[in-house]
Design a protein around this motif. Structure first.
Motif, PDB file in Angstrom:
ATOM      1  N   THR A  12      31.539 -41.209  20.566  1.00 29.68           N
ATOM      2  CA  THR A  12      31.380 -39.944  21.274  1.00 29.68           C
ATOM      3  C   THR A  12      30.915 -38.912  20.250  1.00 29.68           C
ATOM      4  O   THR A  12      30.876 -39.214  19.049  1.00 29.68           O
ATOM      5  CB  THR A  12      32.726 -39.477  21.884  1.00 29.68           C
ATOM      6  N   GLY A  71      27.594 -42.083  30.116  1.00 31.94           N
ATOM      7  CA  GLY A  71      26.938 -42.423  28.864  1.00 31.94           C
ATOM      8  C   GLY A  71      25.968 -43.563  29.064  1.00 31.94           C
ATOM      9  O   GLY A  71      25.448 -43.767  30.172  1.00 31.94           O
ATOM     10  N   ASN A  85      29.873 -39.104  26.375  1.00 24.62           N
ATOM     11  CA  ASN A  85      30.302 -37.739  26.077  1.00 24.62           C
ATOM     12  C   ASN A  85      31.780 -37.710  25.706  1.00 24.62           C
ATOM     13  O   ASN A  85      32.202 -36.939  24.857  1.00 24.62           O
ATOM     14  CB  ASN A  85      30.060 -36.812  27.263  1.00 24.62           C
ATOM     15  N   SER A  86      32.561 -38.562  26.384  1.00 19.13           N
ATOM     16  CA  SER A  86      33.973 -38.679  26.038  1.00 19.13           C
ATOM     17  C   SER A  86      34.464 -40.076  26.388  1.00 19.13           C
ATOM     18  O   SER A  86      33.934 -40.725  27.287  1.00 19.13           O
ATOM     19  CB  SER A  86      34.820 -37.619  26.754  1.00 19.13           C
TER      20      SER A  86
END
Length: 142
Positions: A12, A71, A85-86
């Motif tokens: 990330t 993602g 992103n996370s």
């Protein structure tokens, strides 16, 4: 390294979340769920908000669970790279925080629907999916 082993990396913007050798990875893409094993054909695929399951080499009867919020996945040369992103491993998820985020998203959805605010509604629905994903993955703690 044994011939049916691959490396799984999940990163990330905050850094590496997961890095292990595995025999199998199960991932949800926008086209459906796929399983990847060593020697799989190269692939690049966008991901949805969902759990990534990894069958590690050192724990053959156990799956690691990671909450990934979208993602993309790239696989080639026995390396699974997931950029999101996370992402959070099940063991790192704060369940109370995830449940609070779920409640907050549900409240926001209700208000957005009453006000017919489609942008706010869309954002809240994504937040709700992320919170539910984290709650579900947290139940797979080791």
């Amino acid at each position: 390294m044994a011939e049916n082993i691959m490396t799984v990396n999940i990163v990330t913007p905050d850094g590496v979340v997961y890095d292990h050798h595995a025999k199998l990875v199960v991932i949800s893409t926008i086209d459906g769920e796929i399983g990847v094993m060593a020697h799989h054909a190269p692939i690049i695929a966008p991901l949805v908000i969902d759990e990534v399951r990894v069958r590690r080499v050192d724990k053959p009867h156990h799956e690691d669970s990671i909450a990934v919020n979208g993602g993309f996945l790239e696989f080639s040369n026995d390396l699974v790279s997931i950029v999101a992103n996370s992402a959070e491993r099940a063991r790192d998820i704060d369940l109370r925080r995830a449940e609070y985020a779920k409640q907050k998203a549900e409240d926001t959805i209700k208000v957005a629907e009453e006000k017919h605010n489609v942008d706010e509604l869309a954002r809240a629905q994504v937040s709700l999916r992320k919170a539910i994903n984290r709650i579900n993955v947290s139940s797979h703690r080791n």
